[in-house]
Scaffold this active site. Structure first.
Site, mmCIF file in Angstrom:
data_model
loop_
_atom_site.group_PDB
_atom_site.id
_atom_site.type_symbol
_atom_site.label_atom_id
_atom_site.label_comp_id
_atom_site.label_asym_id
_atom_site.label_seq_id
_atom_site.Cartn_x
_atom_site.Cartn_y
_atom_site.Cartn_z
ATOM 1 N N SER A 136 13.022 5.521 13.799
ATOM 2 C CA SER A 136 12.115 5.139 14.793
ATOM 3 C C SER A 136 12.125 4.807 16.432
ATOM 4 O O SER A 136 13.498 3.662 16.345
ATOM 5 C CB SER A 136 11.006 3.928 14.158
ATOM 6 O OG SER A 136 10.845 4.711 12.744
ATOM 7 N N LEU A 137 12.687 5.378 16.902
ATOM 8 C CA LEU A 137 13.319 5.390 18.479
ATOM 9 C C LEU A 137 12.170 4.798 19.680
ATOM 10 O O LEU A 137 12.625 3.976 19.832
ATOM 11 C CB LEU A 137 13.429 6.692 19.059
ATOM 12 C CG LEU A 137 14.675 6.979 20.195
ATOM 13 C CD1 LEU A 137 15.680 6.170 19.976
ATOM 14 C CD2 LEU A 137 14.586 8.374 20.886
ATOM 15 N N HIS A 138 10.856 5.512 20.121
ATOM 16 C CA HIS A 138 9.853 4.704 20.448
ATOM 17 C C HIS A 138 10.528 4.461 21.245
ATOM 18 O O HIS A 138 9.072 3.523 21.824
ATOM 19 C CB HIS A 138 9.409 3.741 19.599
ATOM 20 C CG HIS A 138 9.228 3.349 18.316
ATOM 21 N ND1 HIS A 138 8.292 5.303 18.035
ATOM 22 C CD2 HIS A 138 9.102 3.164 17.186
ATOM 23 C CE1 HIS A 138 8.321 5.479 16.352
ATOM 24 N NE2 HIS A 138 8.611 4.103 15.589
ATOM 25 N N CYS B 36 3.236 -2.700 14.887
ATOM 26 C CA CYS B 36 3.295 -2.945 13.738
ATOM 27 C C CYS B 36 2.298 -4.029 12.782
ATOM 28 O O CYS B 36 2.480 -4.334 13.040
ATOM 29 C CB CYS B 36 4.206 -2.287 12.733
ATOM 30 S SG CYS B 36 4.840 -1.829 11.829
ATOM 31 N N SER C 228 12.797 6.271 6.669
ATOM 32 C CA SER C 228 12.496 6.389 7.740
ATOM 33 C C SER C 228 13.127 4.774 8.274
ATOM 34 O O SER C 228 12.592 3.984 7.201
ATOM 35 C CB SER C 228 11.336 6.459 8.112
ATOM 36 O OG SER C 228 10.942 5.758 9.410
ATOM 37 N N CYS D 25 7.563 -7.371 6.339
ATOM 38 C CA CYS D 25 9.199 -6.479 7.113
ATOM 39 C C CYS D 25 9.400 -7.950 7.880
ATOM 40 O O CYS D 25 8.397 -8.294 9.340
ATOM 41 C CB CYS D 25 8.225 -5.058 7.937
ATOM 42 S SG CYS D 25 10.096 -4.870 8.897
ATOM 43 N N CYS E 213 2.752 8.343 0.995
ATOM 44 C CA CYS E 213 4.481 7.285 1.936
ATOM 45 C C CYS E 213 4.368 6.172 1.188
ATOM 46 O O CYS E 213 3.373 5.641 0.780
ATOM 47 C CB CYS E 213 3.071 7.368 2.777
ATOM 48 S SG CYS E 213 3.411 6.155 4.064
ATOM 49 N N ASN F 253 -1.023 4.719 16.218
ATOM 50 C CA ASN F 253 -3.079 3.953 15.349
ATOM 51 C C ASN F 253 -3.235 2.555 16.069
ATOM 52 O O ASN F 253 -2.288 2.227 15.387
ATOM 53 C CB ASN F 253 -2.907 4.311 13.947
ATOM 54 C CG ASN F 253 -3.373 5.230 13.023
ATOM 55 O OD1 ASN F 253 -4.324 5.437 13.453
ATOM 56 N ND2 ASN F 253 -2.391 6.331 12.242
ATOM 57 N N CYS G 259 8.593 -5.063 14.634
ATOM 58 C CA CYS G 259 7.939 -4.077 16.163
ATOM 59 C C CYS G 259 6.700 -4.860 16.137
ATOM 60 O O CYS G 259 5.567 -5.406 15.894
ATOM 61 C CB CYS G 259 7.798 -2.919 14.973
ATOM 62 S SG CYS G 259 9.478 -2.066 14.639
ATOM 63 N N GLY H 76 7.450 -1.848 5.507
ATOM 64 C CA GLY H 76 8.367 -2.341 5.037
ATOM 65 C C GLY H 76 10.209 -1.422 5.778
ATOM 66 O O GLY H 76 9.531 -0.032 5.836
ATOM 67 N N GLU H 77 11.251 -1.840 6.227
ATOM 68 C CA GLU H 77 11.944 -2.025 6.014
ATOM 69 C C GLU H 77 13.094 -0.852 4.935
ATOM 70 O O GLU H 77 13.788 -1.434 4.529
ATOM 71 C CB GLU H 77 12.879 -2.002 7.318
ATOM 72 C CG GLU H 77 14.192 -1.777 7.369
ATOM 73 C CD GLU H 77 14.715 -0.565 7.967
ATOM 74 O OE1 GLU H 77 13.573 -0.262 9.182
ATOM 75 O OE2 GLU H 77 15.223 0.433 7.913
ATOM 76 N N CYS I 85 0.115 2.709 7.930
ATOM 77 C CA CYS I 85 0.329 1.581 6.793
ATOM 78 C C CYS I 85 0.659 0.517 7.299
ATOM 79 O O CYS I 85 1.197 -0.274 8.603
ATOM 80 C CB CYS I 85 2.296 1.950 6.388
ATOM 81 S SG CYS I 85 1.699 2.783 4.415
ATOM 82 N N GLU J 271 0.777 -1.426 0.028
ATOM 83 C CA GLU J 271 0.245 0.345 -0.060
ATOM 84 C C GLU J 271 0.618 1.196 0.014
ATOM 85 O O GLU J 271 1.991 1.055 0.203
ATOM 86 C CB GLU J 271 -0.893 0.217 1.172
ATOM 87 C CG GLU J 271 -0.395 -0.273 2.512
ATOM 88 C CD GLU J 271 -1.475 -0.638 3.784
ATOM 89 O OE1 GLU J 271 -1.919 -2.240 3.226
ATOM 90 O OE2 GLU J 271 -1.436 -0.315 4.788
HETATM 91 N N1 SAH Z 1 10.401 0.262 9.097
HETATM 92 C C1 SAH Z 1 10.778 2.008 8.572
HETATM 93 C C2 SAH Z 1 9.521 2.313 8.038
HETATM 94 C C3 SAH Z 1 8.505 1.885 7.884
HETATM 95 S S1 SAH Z 1 7.679 2.335 9.329
HETATM 96 C C4 SAH Z 1 10.857 2.402 10.531
HETATM 97 O O1 SAH Z 1 10.375 1.952 11.367
HETATM 98 O O2 SAH Z 1 11.398 3.432 10.508
HETATM 99 C C5 SAH Z 1 7.208 4.226 9.021
HETATM 100 C C6 SAH Z 1 6.602 4.750 11.077
HETATM 101 O O3 SAH Z 1 5.208 4.477 11.294
HETATM 102 C C7 SAH Z 1 7.797 3.959 12.265
HETATM 103 O O4 SAH Z 1 8.133 5.029 12.970
HETATM 104 C C8 SAH Z 1 7.105 2.969 12.377
HETATM 105 O O5 SAH Z 1 7.297 3.228 14.057
HETATM 106 C C9 SAH Z 1 5.384 3.567 12.596
HETATM 107 N N2 SAH Z 1 3.798 2.908 12.890
HETATM 108 C C10 SAH Z 1 4.172 1.406 13.177
HETATM 109 N N3 SAH Z 1 3.055 1.047 13.096
HETATM 110 C C11 SAH Z 1 2.446 2.319 14.084
HETATM 111 C C12 SAH Z 1 1.002 2.351 14.168
HETATM 112 N N4 SAH Z 1 0.262 1.785 14.380
HETATM 113 N N5 SAH Z 1 1.015 4.047 14.293
HETATM 114 C C13 SAH Z 1 1.204 4.714 14.578
HETATM 115 N N6 SAH Z 1 3.157 4.570 13.551
HETATM 116 C C14 SAH Z 1 2.663 3.102 13.375
HETATM 117 FE FE1 SF4 Z 2 8.932 -2.864 10.259
HETATM 118 FE FE2 SF4 Z 2 8.986 -0.128 10.350
HETATM 119 FE FE3 SF4 Z 2 6.757 -2.083 11.213
HETATM 120 FE FE4 SF4 Z 2 9.693 -1.978 12.993
HETATM 121 S S1 SF4 Z 2 7.621 -0.898 12.371
HETATM 122 S S2 SF4 Z 2 7.935 -3.942 11.771
HETATM 123 S S3 SF4 Z 2 11.071 -1.690 11.489
HETATM 124 S S4 SF4 Z 2 7.479 -1.777 9.284
#
Ligand code: SAH
Ligand code: SF4
Length: 351
Positions: free
Chosen positions: A221-223, A126, A198, A119, A112, A297, A123, A166-167, A341, A91
């Site tokens: 993506s620190l979190h 996600c 990202s 992936c 985006c 989200n 995480c 994806g990463e 996504c 997507e």
């Molecule tokens: N894999 C890469 C890029 C794709 S994810 C990464 O992790 O950075 C892009 C961003 O969306 C990341 O910061 C990820 O942590 C965030 N993300 C993933 N799922 C999410 C959700 N359910 N709500 C908000 N942000 C989310």
């Molecule tokens: Fe992969 Fe990024 Fe989702 Fe983590 S947040 S599972 S690295 S797409």
């Protein structure tokens, strides 16, 4: 009819489109149809002779994907689900924002983009990583999302964010040639300043990317403010803990002389306490990085929730008062249409 046995035109850099006995000006005509007009259909290329079109269509496939579902509205967020030639789904999301100063308002369009089907990094919050990695996207599938989403939007795309499924740094061999085409004025002509990549923190790849010549932007993506918090939701932290990640960021910043962004999604009861906000401000100061806060989200089937708005505001205030260079709070526009996504695909493959 698309066949997987034929190579994809967009997988080949356009300066390598090398067809026997096809004069250069014909290749230039094809380039214009594809990149300037966004036509991924030989039949529409009206200034090419029929015999050439039929020859070329025997050799290469033009369209990497077709849209199977479009959700949302053109004035805010539009999410497009694509079916690839091997029936996999990915997507892309079009996000429209109005910005500007002194009464001059402009509507900016951001896309985006996805870089993998699924992936591998898993995480826990996600949707993209829930079923693991299916495969990398090819260069043409990355570029194709932009060309076809531009057609869908009916206007130019101002910004690209590689924040879809994806990463991106796990797929550099396909992504780098895609970026070359995206950046080239003969390709999509999108400026490096308008492109953000990202990553969840693949340390060696951050260092590799530092020597890529164009000044694209990097978001991390620190979190989590400390390893203990981060590793609860991001398994990658076991491989590359925060200190190692920041050393790579420092090297990137030193080489590029560019600010990076720390992305921080806020998940209720997991990483939203004010101690984490203080740590985040410290990190942002150390790296002279911008901070982007994103309330989580919800994902169907997962337990995580977004914090109450009061807690989000308090967290924001704490980071800002910790003198972080710049903090923004991004309230996800497409919350109601599964904008994070990976979610639309998840629904499609679970049907
Ligand atoms: N894999 C890469 C890029 C794709 S994810 C990464 O992790 O950075 C892009 C961003 O969306 C990341 O910061 C990820 O942590 C965030 N993300 C993933 N799922 C999410 C959700 N359910 N709500 C908000 N942000 C989310
Ligand atoms: Fe992969 Fe990024 Fe989702 Fe983590 S947040 S599972 S690295 S797409």
């Amino acid at each position: 009819m698309a066949s997987l046995h034929k190579p994809l035109l967009l997988d080949i850099p356009f300066d390598h489109w090398d067809w026997d006995e096809v004069p250069k000006y014909r290749r230039e005509q094809v380039r214009k149809w594809v990149f300037e007009k966004g036509f991924l259909d030989w039949d529409q290329m009206s200034n090419l002779p029929k015999s050439l079109k039929s020859d070329l269509s025997e050799q290469v496939d033009l369209s990497p994907m077709e849209p199977v579902k479009v959700q949302g509205s053109s004035d805010t967020t539009k999410k497009i689900l694509w079916k690839l030639r091997d029936q996999q789904f990915i997507e892309s999301v079009l996000i429209r924002a109005t910005e500007g100063t002194k009464g001059v308002r402009a509507s900016r369009l951001t896309l985006c983009v996805s870089t993998q089907v699924g992936c591998a990094l898993g995480c826990k919050f996600c949707a993209s990583g829930l079923d693991g990695l299916k495969r990398n996207l090819s260069t043409g599938e990355i570029v194709g999302q932009i060309l076809l989403a531009r057609n869908e939007a009916g206007r130019r795309i101002d910004n690209l964010v590689f924040m879809g499924m994806g990463e991106p740094l796990a797929n550099l061999p396909a992504l780098i040639p895609a970026l070359d085409t995206i950046l080239s004025p003969e390709g999509l002509g999108i400026g490096a300043r308008h492109i953000t990549l990202s990553t969840s923190g693949l340390v060696p790849k951050i260092i590799e990317l530092a020597s890529y010549p164009a000044q694209i932007r990097l978001a991390i993506s620190l979190h989590g403010g400390d390893d203990e918090t981060r590793k609860k939701i991001m398994p990658i932290n076991d491989r590359y803990p925060i200190e190692e990640l920041f050393k790579a960021c420092e090297q990137f910043i030193e080489q590029r002389k560019k600010m990076i962004t720390l992305e921080y999604i806020l998940i209720k009861g997991v990483n939203d306490d004010l101690k984490q906000a203080e740590l985040l401000a410290e990190h942002a100061n150390r790296l002279n990085a911008k901070v982007n806060l994103i309330p989580y989200n919800r994902v169907d089937g997962l337990e995580w929730e977004r914090p109450d708005i009061e807690q989000v505001k308090l967290f924001h205030k704490t980071v800002a008062e910790g003198d972080a260079p710049r903090v923004t709070l991004r309230m996800e526009k497409g919350h109601d249409i599964d904008a994070a996504c990976g979610q639309l695909r998840l629904k499609e493959i679970k049907k």
